[in-house]
Design a protein around this motif. Structure first.
Motif, PDB file in Angstrom:
ATOM      1  N   ARG A 159      52.461  42.694  47.747  1.00  0.00           N
ATOM      2  CA  ARG A 159      51.129  43.131  47.523  1.00  0.00           C
ATOM      3  C   ARG A 159      51.186  42.666  45.460  1.00  0.00           C
ATOM      4  NH1 ARG A 159      48.056  47.491  48.712  1.00  0.00           N
ATOM      5  NH2 ARG A 159      46.553  48.301  47.252  1.00  0.00           N
ATOM      6  N   VAL A 160      50.079  41.976  45.611  1.00  0.00           N
ATOM      7  CA  VAL A 160      49.813  41.107  43.782  1.00  0.00           C
ATOM      8  C   VAL A 160      48.845  41.666  43.537  1.00  0.00           C
ATOM      9  CG1 VAL A 160      49.300  39.566  42.897  1.00  0.00           C
ATOM     10  CG2 VAL A 160      51.770  39.601  44.442  1.00  0.00           C
ATOM     11  N   GLU A 161      48.399  41.944  41.996  1.00  0.00           N
ATOM     12  CA  GLU A 161      47.532  42.793  41.516  1.00  0.00           C
ATOM     13  C   GLU A 161      46.769  41.168  41.028  1.00  0.00           C
ATOM     14  OE1 GLU A 161      43.965  43.378  40.160  1.00  0.00           O
ATOM     15  OE2 GLU A 161      45.330  43.649  38.177  1.00  0.00           O
ATOM     16  N   LEU A 162      45.528  40.800  41.903  1.00  0.00           N
ATOM     17  CA  LEU A 162      44.894  39.385  40.943  1.00  0.00           C
ATOM     18  C   LEU A 162      44.573  39.561  39.194  1.00  0.00           C
ATOM     19  CD1 LEU A 162      43.663  38.042  44.021  1.00  0.00           C
ATOM     20  CD2 LEU A 162      45.632  37.150  42.839  1.00  0.00           C
ATOM     21  N   GLY A 163      44.344  40.857  39.005  1.00  0.00           N
ATOM     22  CA  GLY A 163      43.550  40.680  37.288  1.00  0.00           C
ATOM     23  C   GLY A 163      45.016  40.787  36.025  1.00  0.00           C
ATOM     24  N   VAL A 184      36.451  29.763  25.121  1.00  0.00           N
ATOM     25  CA  VAL A 184      36.955  30.275  26.880  1.00  0.00           C
ATOM     26  C   VAL A 184      35.864  32.035  27.621  1.00  0.00           C
ATOM     27  CG1 VAL A 184      38.885  32.012  27.858  1.00  0.00           C
ATOM     28  CG2 VAL A 184      39.574  30.265  26.317  1.00  0.00           C
ATOM     29  N   HIS A 185      35.831  31.336  28.493  1.00  0.00           N
ATOM     30  CA  HIS A 185      35.221  33.007  29.532  1.00  0.00           C
ATOM     31  C   HIS A 185      35.993  33.552  30.049  1.00  0.00           C
ATOM     32  CE1 HIS A 185      31.349  32.126  27.630  1.00  0.00           C
ATOM     33  NE2 HIS A 185      31.523  30.501  27.684  1.00  0.00           N
ATOM     34  N   ILE A 186      36.664  34.174  29.923  1.00  0.00           N
ATOM     35  CA  ILE A 186      37.163  35.306  31.594  1.00  0.00           C
ATOM     36  C   ILE A 186      36.251  36.786  31.933  1.00  0.00           C
ATOM     37  CG2 ILE A 186      39.399  36.434  31.921  1.00  0.00           C
ATOM     38  CD1 ILE A 186      40.374  35.428  29.386  1.00  0.00           C
ATOM     39  N   GLU A 187      35.955  36.408  33.804  1.00  0.00           N
ATOM     40  CA  GLU A 187      34.712  37.595  33.852  1.00  0.00           C
ATOM     41  C   GLU A 187      36.137  37.947  34.837  1.00  0.00           C
ATOM     42  OE1 GLU A 187      30.915  36.214  35.522  1.00  0.00           O
ATOM     43  OE2 GLU A 187      32.038  34.520  34.478  1.00  0.00           O
ATOM     44  N   LEU A 188      36.351  39.382  34.779  1.00  0.00           N
ATOM     45  CA  LEU A 188      37.682  40.246  35.399  1.00  0.00           C
ATOM     46  C   LEU A 188      36.545  41.473  36.198  1.00  0.00           C
ATOM     47  CD1 LEU A 188      41.444  39.752  33.547  1.00  0.00           C
ATOM     48  CD2 LEU A 188      40.251  38.531  35.964  1.00  0.00           C
ATOM     49  N   PRO A 189      36.936  41.884  37.618  1.00  0.00           N
ATOM     50  CA  PRO A 189      36.600  43.280  37.503  1.00  0.00           C
ATOM     51  C   PRO A 189      36.698  43.936  37.629  1.00  0.00           C
ATOM     52  CG  PRO A 189      37.656  42.089  39.667  1.00  0.00           C
ATOM     53  CD  PRO A 189      37.434  41.301  38.238  1.00  0.00           C
ATOM     54  N   GLU A 190      36.598  45.810  37.324  1.00  0.00           N
ATOM     55  CA  GLU A 190      36.879  46.711  36.179  1.00  0.00           C
ATOM     56  C   GLU A 190      37.853  46.839  37.893  1.00  0.00           C
ATOM     57  OE1 GLU A 190      34.016  49.451  35.289  1.00  0.00           O
ATOM     58  OE2 GLU A 190      32.813  48.206  33.902  1.00  0.00           O
ATOM     59  N   ARG A 226      36.936  32.868  36.860  1.00  0.00           N
ATOM     60  CA  ARG A 226      36.663  33.916  37.076  1.00  0.00           C
ATOM     61  C   ARG A 226      37.214  34.086  38.685  1.00  0.00           C
ATOM     62  NH1 ARG A 226      31.104  33.545  40.637  1.00  0.00           N
ATOM     63  NH2 ARG A 226      30.330  35.434  40.849  1.00  0.00           N
ATOM     64  N   LEU A 227      37.284  36.547  38.614  1.00  0.00           N
ATOM     65  CA  LEU A 227      38.171  36.380  39.479  1.00  0.00           C
ATOM     66  C   LEU A 227      37.354  37.840  39.679  1.00  0.00           C
ATOM     67  CD1 LEU A 227      40.277  37.784  41.477  1.00  0.00           C
ATOM     68  CD2 LEU A 227      40.290  39.514  40.099  1.00  0.00           C
ATOM     69  N   TYR A 228      36.765  36.961  40.843  1.00  0.00           N
ATOM     70  CA  TYR A 228      35.772  38.080  42.598  1.00  0.00           C
ATOM     71  C   TYR A 228      36.407  38.574  43.532  1.00  0.00           C
ATOM     72  CZ  TYR A 228      33.900  33.266  43.699  1.00  0.00           C
ATOM     73  OH  TYR A 228      34.133  32.247  44.762  1.00  0.00           O
ATOM     74  N   THR A 229      34.893  39.023  43.963  1.00  0.00           N
ATOM     75  CA  THR A 229      35.213  39.490  45.500  1.00  0.00           C
ATOM     76  C   THR A 229      34.379  39.164  46.664  1.00  0.00           C
ATOM     77  OG1 THR A 229      35.245  42.126  45.764  1.00  0.00           O
ATOM     78  CG2 THR A 229      37.520  40.816  44.456  1.00  0.00           C
ATOM     79  N   ASP A 230      34.243  38.948  47.524  1.00  0.00           N
ATOM     80  CA  ASP A 230      33.401  39.753  48.581  1.00  0.00           C
ATOM     81  C   ASP A 230      33.765  40.624  49.380  1.00  0.00           C
ATOM     82  OD1 ASP A 230      34.977  38.023  50.696  1.00  0.00           O
ATOM     83  OD2 ASP A 230      33.623  36.105  50.028  1.00  0.00           O
ATOM     84  N   ALA A 231      33.272  40.851  50.852  1.00  0.00           N
ATOM     85  CA  ALA A 231      33.235  41.905  51.696  1.00  0.00           C
ATOM     86  C   ALA A 231      34.954  41.221  52.502  1.00  0.00           C
ATOM     87  CB  ALA A 231      32.451  41.619  52.994  1.00  0.00           C
ATOM     88  N   GLU A 232      35.493  40.177  52.183  1.00  0.00           N
ATOM     89  CA  GLU A 232      36.842  39.799  53.157  1.00  0.00           C
ATOM     90  C   GLU A 232      38.049  38.841  52.540  1.00  0.00           C
ATOM     91  OE1 GLU A 232      36.637  38.233  56.992  1.00  0.00           O
ATOM     92  OE2 GLU A 232      35.071  38.731  57.724  1.00  0.00           O
TER      93      GLU A 232
END
Length: 310
Positions: A159-163, A184-190, A226-232
């Motif tokens: 199990r790896v946490e990507l943020g 530098v632009h970094i976009e990470l979800p909360e 940029r780190l982002y997610t969708d449904a899967e």
């Protein structure tokens, strides 16, 4: 009674004659298949077996043989492609190894001179060390790619946490980016984003992608992650606003030793294996990688992995 017997004999003769004709016809058809198949294989043509036959078994045989010929033809094409790729790879590898080794040889010859000032000797020794490390790095990259493509060992998954992974990798390039004046632009979800992956492989993937943007995209003076997610899926996108990659080159950037000839940042060169290794590592973890490029607007490499539920 005699008439009935004669009729029976006539029917038997007709049956025997018909069977003999079928046997002769099948024999001719099989001879055609034999000679035509050998001619196709010997000459390696793209022909197929074309024969009109009333025998359903012969028709089935022809269908199966033509399917085998299709597989054989695809194998020939793939082998030719691999042989061409191997020749190009060996030629590029020889060139890439020859360049630093030539520098090392020249520097070692200069050191043999007894009249060199001590300061200049130290500079030459540093150059030898730098080029030796470059050569070792290139050899190691070839070795790593060979291991990946052999499929000998699958990576250990956990199990790896990507943020945190993204933050750590961007931080490792901070000094270089700051020195070059890159925005530098970094976009990470909360929220935390987890996947099943191999931490070492993921570090190398991100390091390769960031290095690639530094190498080819810094004329745009902006680099983003940029780190982002969708449904899967969880997606990590590394992007820049550099010159980009022409559409005609986009299918080739993951090939062994492919490098853009107009690399602007000559002080930060690579072996041409980084993206190939990145793609193999991504696929080993059941992920995928994609490239989009619009010159001086956004060139982005995106790796995607199936995310884990909490």
């Amino acid at each position: 009674m005699i008439a009935l017997l004669l009729l029976l004999i006539l029917v038997l003769l007709i049956i025997l004659f018909s069977q003999q004709n079928r046997l002769r016809s099948r024999s001719r058809e099989m001879r055609y298949v034999h000679y035509k198949l050998n001619a196709i294989l010997d000459q390696q043509t793209q022909e197929r077996l074309l024969l009109v036959s009333s025998d359903p078994r012969i028709r089935e045989l022809l269908i199966d043989l033509n399917r085998l010929l299709d597989v054989n033809h695809r194998g020939i094409v793939e082998r030719a492609r691999l042989e061409s790729s191997m020749r190009n790879m060996l030629a590029n590898m020889s060139h890439d190894l020859k360049t630093p080794l030539t520098v090392v040889l020249g520097c070692s010859e200069m050191l043999q001179r007894s009249d060199l000032p001590e300061g200049e000797q130290q500079q030459i020794i540093q150059s030898i060390h730098r080029k030796s490390m470059e050569t070792i790095g290139l050899v190691n990259a070839f070795f790593d790619l060979a291991k990946l493509e052999s499929g000998d060992a699958a990576p250990d998954m956990s199990r790896v946490e990507l943020g945190e992974l993204c933050r750590r990798n961007m931080l490792s390039f901070y000094d270089l980016l700051d020195h070059q004046g890159t925005e530098v632009h970094i976009e990470l979800p909360e929220e935390k984003v987890h996947i099943m992956g191999n931490t070492e492989a993921l570090d190398r993937i991100l390091s390769n992608l960031i290095s690639n943007s530094i190498r080819y995209g810094l004329d745009g003076a902006v680099l983003g992650l940029r780190l982002y997610t969708d449904a899967e899926y969880a997606h990590i996108e590394v992007w820049d606003r550099g010159k980009g990659i022409a559409e005609s080159h986009q299918d080739q950037v993951f090939e062994r030793l492919y490098t853009l000839e107009d690399s602007r940042n000559r002080t930060y060169q690579g072996s041409g294996l980084g993206l190939t290794i990145t793609k193999r590592l991504t696929e080993q973890m059941n992920g995928r990688i994609a490239l989009t490029s619009q010159p001086y607007v956004r060139t982005a490499f995106t790796v995607s992995f199936r995310k884990m539920s909490y």
